[in-house]
Enzyme design. Sequence first.
Site, PDB file in Angstrom:
ATOM      1  N   ASN A 210       0.847  -1.203   0.000  1.00 58.61           N
ATOM      2  CA  ASN A 210       0.000   0.000   0.000  1.00 58.61           C
ATOM      3  C   ASN A 210       0.878   1.247   0.000  1.00 58.61           C
ATOM      4  O   ASN A 210       2.108   1.150   0.026  1.00 58.61           O
ATOM      5  CB  ASN A 210      -0.946  -0.028   1.202  1.00 58.61           C
ATOM      6  CG  ASN A 210      -0.175  -0.090   2.503  1.00 58.61           C
ATOM      7  OD1 ASN A 210       0.532   0.829   2.865  1.00 58.61           O
ATOM      8  ND2 ASN A 210      -0.290  -1.215   3.217  1.00 58.61           N
ATOM      9  N   PRO A 305      -3.063 -11.841  10.190  1.00 59.06           N
ATOM     10  CA  PRO A 305      -3.397 -11.632  11.597  1.00 59.06           C
ATOM     11  C   PRO A 305      -3.533 -10.135  11.872  1.00 59.06           C
ATOM     12  O   PRO A 305      -2.879  -9.321  11.220  1.00 59.06           O
ATOM     13  CB  PRO A 305      -2.190 -12.207  12.340  1.00 59.06           C
ATOM     14  CG  PRO A 305      -1.072 -12.169  11.345  1.00 59.06           C
ATOM     15  CD  PRO A 305      -1.715 -12.379  10.004  1.00 59.06           C
ATOM     16  N   LYS A 337     -13.585   0.932  15.739  1.00 58.23           N
ATOM     17  CA  LYS A 337     -12.296   0.205  15.817  1.00 58.23           C
ATOM     18  C   LYS A 337     -11.721   0.220  17.221  1.00 58.23           C
ATOM     19  O   LYS A 337     -11.157  -0.767  17.692  1.00 58.23           O
ATOM     20  CB  LYS A 337     -11.283   0.826  14.853  1.00 58.23           C
ATOM     21  CG  LYS A 337     -11.320   0.137  13.518  1.00 58.23           C
ATOM     22  CD  LYS A 337     -10.400   0.736  12.511  1.00 58.23           C
ATOM     23  CE  LYS A 337     -10.973   0.374  11.158  1.00 58.23           C
ATOM     24  NZ  LYS A 337     -10.310   1.019  10.059  1.00 58.23           N
ATOM     25  N   LYS A 341     -11.254  -3.462  18.636  1.00 60.82           N
ATOM     26  CA  LYS A 341      -9.873  -3.912  18.838  1.00 60.82           C
ATOM     27  C   LYS A 341      -9.431  -3.765  20.297  1.00 60.82           C
ATOM     28  O   LYS A 341      -8.294  -4.029  20.628  1.00 60.82           O
ATOM     29  CB  LYS A 341      -8.939  -3.152  17.901  1.00 60.82           C
ATOM     30  CG  LYS A 341      -9.271  -3.358  16.418  1.00 60.82           C
ATOM     31  CD  LYS A 341      -8.147  -2.923  15.496  1.00 60.82           C
ATOM     32  CE  LYS A 341      -8.545  -3.129  14.043  1.00 60.82           C
ATOM     33  NZ  LYS A 341      -7.382  -3.313  13.166  1.00 60.82           N
TER      34      LYS A 341
HETATM   35  O1  C5P Z   1      -8.624  -2.203  10.728  1.00 60.59           O
HETATM   36  P1  C5P Z   1      -7.633  -1.174  10.342  1.00 60.59           P
HETATM   37  O2  C5P Z   1      -6.532  -1.721   9.486  1.00 60.59           O
HETATM   38  O3  C5P Z   1      -8.204   0.072   9.754  1.00 60.59           O
HETATM   39  O4  C5P Z   1      -7.021  -0.731  11.728  1.00 60.59           O
HETATM   40  C1  C5P Z   1      -5.939   0.119  11.794  1.00 60.59           C
HETATM   41  C2  C5P Z   1      -5.152  -0.161  13.023  1.00 60.59           C
HETATM   42  O5  C5P Z   1      -4.947  -1.557  13.200  1.00 60.59           O
HETATM   43  C3  C5P Z   1      -3.756   0.416  12.928  1.00 60.59           C
HETATM   44  O6  C5P Z   1      -3.325   0.750  14.223  1.00 60.59           O
HETATM   45  C4  C5P Z   1      -2.945  -0.745  12.349  1.00 60.59           C
HETATM   46  O7  C5P Z   1      -1.565  -0.649  12.639  1.00 60.59           O
HETATM   47  C5  C5P Z   1      -3.597  -1.933  13.018  1.00 60.59           C
HETATM   48  N1  C5P Z   1      -3.585  -3.181  12.242  1.00 60.59           N
HETATM   49  C6  C5P Z   1      -2.856  -4.250  12.683  1.00 60.59           C
HETATM   50  N2  C5P Z   1      -2.858  -5.435  11.996  1.00 60.59           N
HETATM   51  C7  C5P Z   1      -3.585  -5.560  10.877  1.00 60.59           C
HETATM   52  C8  C5P Z   1      -4.343  -4.476  10.419  1.00 60.59           C
HETATM   53  C9  C5P Z   1      -4.330  -3.301  11.119  1.00 60.59           C
HETATM   54  O8  C5P Z   1      -2.178  -4.121  13.707  1.00 60.59           O
HETATM   55  N3  C5P Z   1      -3.577  -6.710  10.236  1.00 60.59           N
END
Ligand code: C5P
Length: 396
Positions: A210, A305, A337, A341
């Site tokens: 990305n 993961p 989120k 999370k």
């Molecule tokens: O779900 P999303 O990717 O938008 O969430 C963003 C947050 O989750 C960020 O802090 C990113 O570093 C973390 N993240 C992660 N592992 C993933 C995807 C996102 O730690 N596989």
Amino acid sequence: MKSLSTRRVLLGITGGIAAYKSAELTRLLIKAGAEVRVVMTRAATEFITPLTMQALSGNRVHTELLDAEAEAGMGHIELARWPDLILIAPASADFIARLAVGHASDILSTLVLASKAPLAIAPAMNQAMWSNAATQENLNILRQRGAMVFGPGTGDQACGDNGPGRMTEPQELLELSAALFPTGLLAGLKVTITAGPTQEAIDPVRYISNRSSGKMGYALAAEAAAAGALVTLISGPVALATPDRVKRIDVVSAEEMLAASVEAVRDCDIFVGVAAVADYRLEQVATQKIKKSADSLVLNLVRNPDIISTIAALEKRPFTVGFAAETDNMEDFGVEKLQRKKLDLLFANDAGATLGSDSIAAIALWPTGRAELGPASKRAVAVQMLAIIKERLDAK
Ligand code: C5P
């Protein structure tokens, strides 16, 4: 003893029986978070071995001015620019005399002469040598030039005399050194930050990734270190220089980033997941380059993961901070989120405006409140973010 965290101390050891105490001093400095490089005069090596000091400091010990091998590592001028403090302990009467005259006759005297770092001296010598007018005049010259003199103490001496000239004890030298530095906002805290994109291999030459530049994570790492934190930066592939005083671990894939993160947070106060982790990886990475024979190609992807959720679910978890780059409904998605999370704090930002840019605007969200940050440079917003992280950490 937190204000020595991330400070660079060049410990100079000269020839005297108190040199054995420099081993303990090094251990204490390292424990307080300082980075220590040891420089010894030839006479010092008669009292304690460079190998002992190397093992304790974790760095190669410098003993010779004209040593081609050592110069190829960190040369003496580079070494002179390196420290935040030069501490000479023990400082013999002879070495003090040489400093007063401005000799550059060995590596340690040369470094003192070539360095702009503050100089502290812990004298150690026989009481008669200490009381001698020559020694006192030499010390006065050094004091007038801005040097600090730590001690000496009074008491029994190795030579059997009793009087002034005992080197100040290591614990007190540590405290006197620490007192020279202001305590940063995050002094002594261990902070792990993930940054940049991940790359998920398709075959030996191709990958999915990305547009993350890593700038936000690197700005946070730089500012956290400047605020006294011990920072581990787990970085995906980016074209950025490692910030000063930051330990950087390079990774490529999400799975590697997860493994490095789990390892780092075993001893960590704050985890900040800034990385744009790829949500999917190839189910099967081709071992050979995929040929363009078919008209279309289907790649099977599986979920990666979630690193930050894994960290947040740990029994002994650090204060856990996430980022959410969104293209729409920033705040609503952010709150969702934060809850899903199980984060302590989340910074939501506009993905379109933020990716690759040097500036950012963000909304800080935590279970009981919110705050708006920026728009400003990522470095400036990083400082605001760290202030909120510290505030929420203290409130917890
Ligand atoms: O779900 P999303 O990717 O938008 O969430 C963003 C947050 O989750 C960020 O802090 C990113 O570093 C973390 N993240 C992660 N592992 C993933 C995807 C996102 O730690 N596989």
